[in-house]
Design an enzyme around this catalytic site. Structure first.
Site, PDB file in Angstrom:
ATOM      1  N   HIS A   1      43.921  18.018  18.703  1.00 15.24           N
ATOM      2  CA  HIS A   1      45.385  18.091  18.754  1.00 15.24           C
ATOM      3  C   HIS A   1      45.978  16.693  18.879  1.00 15.24           C
ATOM      4  CE1 HIS A   1      43.738  21.925  20.138  1.00 15.24           C
ATOM      5  NE2 HIS A   1      44.843  22.494  19.714  1.00 15.24           N
TER       6      HIS A   1
ATOM      7  N   HIS B   1      45.192  20.944  25.764  1.00 14.87           N
ATOM      8  CA  HIS B   1      44.810  20.631  24.376  1.00 14.87           C
ATOM      9  C   HIS B   1      45.207  19.198  24.015  1.00 14.87           C
ATOM     10  CE1 HIS B   1      48.859  22.438  24.298  1.00 14.87           C
ATOM     11  NE2 HIS B   1      49.104  21.523  23.389  1.00 14.87           N
TER      12      HIS B   1
ATOM     13  N   GLY C   1      43.585  23.818  30.089  1.00 13.22           N
ATOM     14  CA  GLY C   1      43.525  24.241  28.698  1.00 13.22           C
ATOM     15  C   GLY C   1      44.187  25.599  28.547  1.00 13.22           C
TER      16      GLY C   1
ATOM     17  N   ASN D   1      59.243  19.706  23.302  1.00 16.69           N
ATOM     18  CA  ASN D   1      59.151  19.273  21.893  1.00 16.69           C
ATOM     19  C   ASN D   1      59.484  20.372  20.901  1.00 16.69           C
ATOM     20  OD1 ASN D   1      56.837  20.845  21.540  1.00 16.69           O
ATOM     21  ND2 ASN D   1      55.436  19.130  21.878  1.00 16.69           N
TER      22      ASN D   1
ATOM     23  N   HIS E   1      50.263  19.724  15.198  1.00 16.29           N
ATOM     24  CA  HIS E   1      49.844  20.225  16.520  1.00 16.29           C
ATOM     25  C   HIS E   1      48.327  20.296  16.670  1.00 16.29           C
ATOM     26  CE1 HIS E   1      49.394  22.838  20.029  1.00 16.29           C
ATOM     27  NE2 HIS E   1      48.599  23.587  19.294  1.00 16.29           N
TER      28      HIS E   1
ATOM     29  N   ARG F   1      37.958  45.406  55.799  1.00 14.96           N
ATOM     30  CA  ARG F   1      39.117  44.488  55.825  1.00 14.96           C
ATOM     31  C   ARG F   1      39.378  44.020  57.252  1.00 14.96           C
ATOM     32  NH1 ARG F   1      44.818  47.863  55.611  1.00 14.96           N
ATOM     33  NH2 ARG F   1      44.065  49.778  56.555  1.00 14.96           N
TER      34      ARG F   1
ATOM     35  N   SER G   1      48.226  44.475  55.053  1.00 18.38           N
ATOM     36  CA  SER G   1      47.196  45.329  54.454  1.00 18.38           C
ATOM     37  C   SER G   1      45.876  44.589  54.294  1.00 18.38           C
ATOM     38  CB  SER G   1      47.653  45.829  53.079  1.00 18.38           C
ATOM     39  OG  SER G   1      48.873  46.524  53.191  1.00 18.38           O
TER      40      SER G   1
ATOM     41  N   GLU H   1      49.901  37.123  42.348  1.00 23.45           N
ATOM     42  CA  GLU H   1      48.440  37.024  42.410  1.00 23.45           C
ATOM     43  C   GLU H   1      47.913  35.903  41.515  1.00 23.45           C
ATOM     44  OE1 GLU H   1      50.132  39.748  41.494  1.00 23.45           O
ATOM     45  OE2 GLU H   1      49.900  41.137  43.189  1.00 23.45           O
TER      46      GLU H   1
ATOM     47  N   ASP I   1      47.208  55.971  47.181  1.00 20.52           N
ATOM     48  CA  ASP I   1      47.915  55.126  46.202  1.00 20.52           C
ATOM     49  C   ASP I   1      47.497  55.468  44.774  1.00 20.52           C
ATOM     50  OD1 ASP I   1      49.726  53.781  47.739  1.00 20.52           O
ATOM     51  OD2 ASP I   1      48.503  51.986  48.024  1.00 20.52           O
TER      52      ASP I   1
ATOM     53  N   HIS J   1      45.972  51.952  41.478  1.00 14.30           N
ATOM     54  CA  HIS J   1      45.575  50.949  42.461  1.00 14.30           C
ATOM     55  C   HIS J   1      44.076  50.955  42.759  1.00 14.30           C
ATOM     56  CE1 HIS J   1      49.843  50.728  42.942  1.00 14.30           C
ATOM     57  NE2 HIS J   1      49.809  49.926  43.986  1.00 14.30           N
TER      58      HIS J   1
END
Lengths: 694, 694
Positions: A31, A71, A118, A189, A265, A360, A387, A419, A477, A481
């Site tokens: 590129h 790139h 990238g 650009n 490009h 958990r 949670s 996330e 749920d 989920h």
């Protein structure tokens, strides 16, 4: 003081451009357009503003530079070469060739590349992580008269990055966090692969960034207005409570016959175009990879400036060490990526007499214990704190002090429902150094961050995902989920630990390995429902990734399982013995990646020949034939109902497992059964082949 | 004319609220807060503005309603019950129970639910797809005097959706596309799971949406200002060239003792809170699931209004049918999700005499041939048109006519670099009806859209991903772009076809199955590099998902492969015969999902007992032990270099395969080998178990 620009600057800029042009032409791939358009700002930034020393690319307080539009990496490689990094002209000539230091997108193995980029949107999101890391470490360790950690993070990104959702997430959070140490350049650009951005991208980028709480400075002639760029950088540095975007309206491939079009490009300039360009800018069209002496001389001064800056910093840091010896050695330790001696003694252990606890919650107990001995742990959650149970009780939030919700020394980050942004930010924080980030979400939504998780594994970022609500066990749920395919995807990813601990000891083992694996990210798959403490588990055994929880090498069958299903297998083994006189052993395999690091001898001792094996896991059984002869899994989506009802509906209970164990024994009756781990030859993995990519 | 609101409206609103409160309490699980806060706007919209008929939830021109904050689904279920859909009070009482119509998040199987939501950001992005579909079908089929397709798409979303990148992508595109038919409601309640949104989300949402080109109308009292809501909806309808966001500042759990706090978000109201709420709004606290007669009466009128609207539309549509019989029957056919007779004759076939062609190019040839006979195909690319080859030559872009870049009847969408947004938009377009969307990106970046791909499979959306550059064969772009784990993840996903065609006939087969599988999304994994046309391939054989390309049931080994590696296996078989006198057959397995739909008898005929099998694929070998005894794969990331060099470096060539075939034969010498597909019992998939989730 603002620099005075001259012909020498122009020559340097054209040197950057021609190196990029020549390397792409030689590779016949790459590129050239973005490097040509961005050479001016890169020159201004690197030569006049950025603090770095090419003789020590790991200098703690260097300014960080991230090319999010990866790139355009020939821009970065050219700069690294010209500013004295360990990138030779031959390396540039090997652009995009096997085992070169100059792959098709920048990889962090190359000296001077801070982070692998990238995939669009990642780099600028990483940059937010770098800026958070600086703000946090500065707030933690700087003292009056000792501004030890005060670098800037600079980042260039393009239209493609701005369109990606991950960048939106990270940039919105950066605005909230008031990260004045983050200075970015938007290569406005107007060209992407489909041509003019007016086909798909007509939003007002400045307004959008301002809505996020950013400072936006527009340099309308990004091709020539060097003084404008310098002024913008100086203004950005003064913007202490806002991240800055310097919007540079540029012409892609500036100087090419095809400038301003998509034609420049992603493919080499044609020979006549190269010729006219070199002639126009006063370079010899017969020469390739030329570096004029005036550019070498100019940049030599900058190289010296950087070396001096580092030297001065070293002196200050040594003095700091005398006054603050504990902090001094802690900084050094953290940036060396070493752990404090004996930290692992803080890990809790359990016996079968202890209560059943959700993993958990077991994770929360671990974090509560280890955060005190591991100041490098910086946690957070994508808006699921209550949670995921990711926040220890007296944690301070990482927040701008003016909000009175925390301060920058805080070690708990409220990521919001972001996330993917969280994943990319964690990668950036770890790449900055001194921080082991962990972040919580539901296992199912780790998929939202797949782009960042992949780069984490590819780059070997030391990052931990606390992925709770890890199966149909989350219950009501429902299938939207409940992860089914998620763990198969993660296990198939090279260089990724995927822990599914069965009880308290295994949870401690998962954290032990996640924290001691410096170059491997980990995902901890944790339950919402309670798990009993198992007879026969231990941190030591589980730290091998797999072990025989109930050894029965002369028995009728082995049940192979992970996480919440291990206890069900233990119950099934009991049932089989009592009701049918069948002897079943149980193998717990909490992390395949770790298990596969063990010796063949050990692995064979866990998976012996001669006994049929049934795997039991409430996920897609995809991949399980590697570790079992027969699989009991869930090749469909789950269902919304209370946890035990869902498990019973799919027969993931002692009776359902026992029934299938019997069927498996009957099926293999009279056959010689080999261990499932036996192979005719070794796979092609990172241990058997050299080259980039891990 | 603006409605006049009275006590009857308040009663109706409180009925919606109490049904949600009672259902969550009975389930002892769920989200009462958002339904309580959103009941007023839902009432205003459904009772006064939305065009729908509960007796025919499939009415083509109904207004669509999408709840993007799907956890608030008790709002929607209450509305569906009250407005006469096939949701009884018992269904509400079964909220979040096994096999109910009222799962924990809305699933499209429930009558009146347009699209499965819950994972945040998806619903509002689906809504953009619904709006595109309406604009496209309207522009295609409406005639003077016949505004046959002119519905609105309404969508409610919350803070969580606004934080998600996928929503950012889709909403930016919606602004670009000037979708005036999209009217959304932003539940600006300042609460998410981590508490007040000020911990993470302080951007100026209105300004951001305006930057995207949206109209934003702010109703500052979203709890009480019914007239303001009505006026906002009316103003939104007048905004013909901008999507609208009606920002409603609401109080979550309005009326609860815990209103305005996170406490009312994700758990049932306490009994005393329920009591005080019902007393306050004039409901009998001893009664649950009560529907006052005045509400039934009020909504009966609306039910009638909807039925009348449909009746009028039916009459208009019948008249249209007389004037435009071809269009009329085409609309009916498309919404019935039937294909035109004989369309598959347009699929190209090949013989070994034909040229070697990259499968991305073979895909382009198919699209060029079939787009004329399948007007329901609406394509696009996430800014990789020239690389994905997704655009037939004379395609018209789907663009606002004022841009002069296309018009709304155009069938090619420029998605920009927005993979996740594209995925969610495609899901929405397909859910609207009448459209089979396909979208291009690199296979590696399908992962960016994992959240949408998963919902596509869960919901059975008829969507096609044209995923080019499908392996290390993309060459120089390097490991950041080379998928390794991607196909394992996709194959592990239930109800997802993952085609990796080996040549032209297999590419045609992939499209044949992708287009005839009405309820299964497909990913086509396609090469950048050329592939020879194979002896022995055919559309018919490949349409079974797997077949023996070279049958050698008495031979020494079978090589099992997909896509670009099949020709390498054929070459290896030749080499083995010539150099070693070894007889190797070749099995091509282009789509596991389709293969697994075949009879056991057929599958056994492809994978016979008694002969060792070696799988060959340049991806993670994860999962391949289901179809082979030994695997040759790539359990590491790739490398940046020209394509053939990368393949050779990893020994994915005839010699490398032959060597491993010999090793496999030697390993299994003297052993009785069973077919890898033999199992002791059937897996738990959608065929063996009832319930929601496919």
């Amino acid at each position: 003081m603002a620099p005075q620009f001259s012909k020498t600057d122009e020559t340097a800029i054209n040197t950057i451009r021609t190196l990029a042009i020549d390397a792409v032409a030689k590779a016949n791939s790459g590129h050239p357009g973005a490097p040509m358009g961005l050479a001016p700002v890169a020159h201004v930034l690197w030569n006049y503003y950025m603090n770095f020393t090419s003789s020590n690319p790991e200098w703690i307080n260097r300014d960080r530079f991230i090319l999010s539009n990866g790139h355009a990496c020939m821009l970065h490689y050219s700069l690294l070469h010209l500013f004295g990094y360990d990138i030779t002209i031959d390396d540039l000539k090997n652009f995009r060739q096997l085992n070169s230091k100059t792959p098709g997108h920048p990889e962090a193995e190359t000296p001077g590349i801070e982070v692998t980029t990238g995939p669009l949107g990642q780099g600028v999101s990483n940059a937010v992580g770098f800026a958070i890391a600086q703000a946090h470490l500065g707030a933690t360790y700087n003292k009056p008269g000792y501004d030890i950690i005060n670098n800037y993070t600079y980042c260039i990104f393009g239209d493609g990055c701005m369109m990606e959702g991950v960048a939106s997430e990270a940039m919105s959070l950066a605005g909230h966090l008031q990260l004045g140490n983050l200075i970015t350049f938007y290569d406005d650009n107007h060209i992407s692969i489909d041509g003019d951005t007016n086909v798909a991208f007509t939003e007002d980028v400045s307004q959008r960034l301002e809505a996020y709480g950013w400072e936006v400075i527009w340099v309308k002639d990004g091709n020539n207005d060097l003084a404008g760029m310098a002024a913008a950088i100086e203004q950005a540095k003064k913007s202490k409570d806002k991240p800055t975007c310097i919007r540079l309206t540029t012409i892609i491939g500036y100087g090419s016959l095809q400038q301003g079009t998509h034609g420049v490009h992603g493919s080499p300039l044609k020979p006549d175009d190269i010729k006219q360009f070199k002639e126009k800018v006063g370079f010899n069209p017969e020469e390739t990879f030329a570096v004029p002496k005036e550019t070498t001389d100019l940049y030599a001064k900058t190289i010296d400036r950087g070396a001096n800056a580092e030297k001065e910093w070293n002196e200050l840091f040594a003095k700091y060490g005398k006054e603050y010896p504990k902090e001094h050695s802690e900084i050094i330790r953290r940036f060396k990526r070493e752990l404090p001696e004996g930290w692992e003694k803080a890990l809790p252990t359990y016996t079968p007499a202890d209560n059943a606890v959700a993993s958990r919650k077991l994770s929360e107990i671990v974090l509560t214990k280890i955060h005190e001995v591991l100041p490098e742990l910086v946690g957070g959650s994508a808006d699921l704190t209550g949670s995921n149970l990711t926040r220890w009780k007296d944690a301070v939030d990482f927040q701008p002090p003016v909000t009175h919700l925390g301060d920058y020394s805080g070690r708990y980050i409220r990521y919001g429902v972001r996330e993917h942004g969280m994943g990319a930010i964690m990668n950036g924080m770890n790449a900055y150094g001194g921080i082991i980030p962990y972040g919580g979400t539901f296992l199912n939504f780790v998929s939202y961050a797949a782009g960042a998780v992949r780069l984490s594994a590819l780059s070997g970022h030391h990052v931990i995902w606390v992925a709770t609500h890890d199966s149909i066990g989350l219950g009501e749920d429902g299938p939207t989920h409940q992860p089914i395919e998620t763990v198969a995807w993660l296990r198939a990813t090279p260089n990724l630990s995927v822990w599914r601990p069965a009880d308290g000891n295994e949870t401690s083992a998962a954290y032990y390995k996640a924290i001691t694996n410096y170059h491997t990210p980990s995902v901890l798959s944790l339950t919402r429902q309670n798990l009993p403490q198992l007879e026969g588990s231990s941190i030591e055994k589980a730290s091998k990734g797999g072990y025989q929880l109930i050894s029965e090498d002369k028995g009728d069958i082995y049940l192979v399982s992970t996480g919440s299903e291990v206890a069900i297998c233990v119950a099934a083994a009991k049932l089989l013995k009592e009701k049918k006189g069948i002897t079943a052993g149980v193998i717990s395999l909490p992390d395949w990646f770790t298990f596969e690091q063990q010796s063949l001898e050990y692995r064979k001792s866990v998976f012996p020949d001669g006994i049929p094996m049934l795997s039991v896991e409430v996920y897609s059984d995809f991949g399980w034939s590697r570790y079992s002869h027969q699989q009991f899994g869930l090749d469909r989506f789950g269902a919304s109902a209370p946890f035990q009802q869902v498990y019973d509906a799919f027969e993931f209970n002692a009776e359902g497992v026992a029934k299938r164990a019997e069927a498996t024994i009957n099926y293999y009756k009279g056959q010689t059964v080999k261990s499932p781990i036996q192979r005719a030859f070794d796979p092609i993995d990172v241990n058997t082949r050299p080259g980039h990519g891990v």
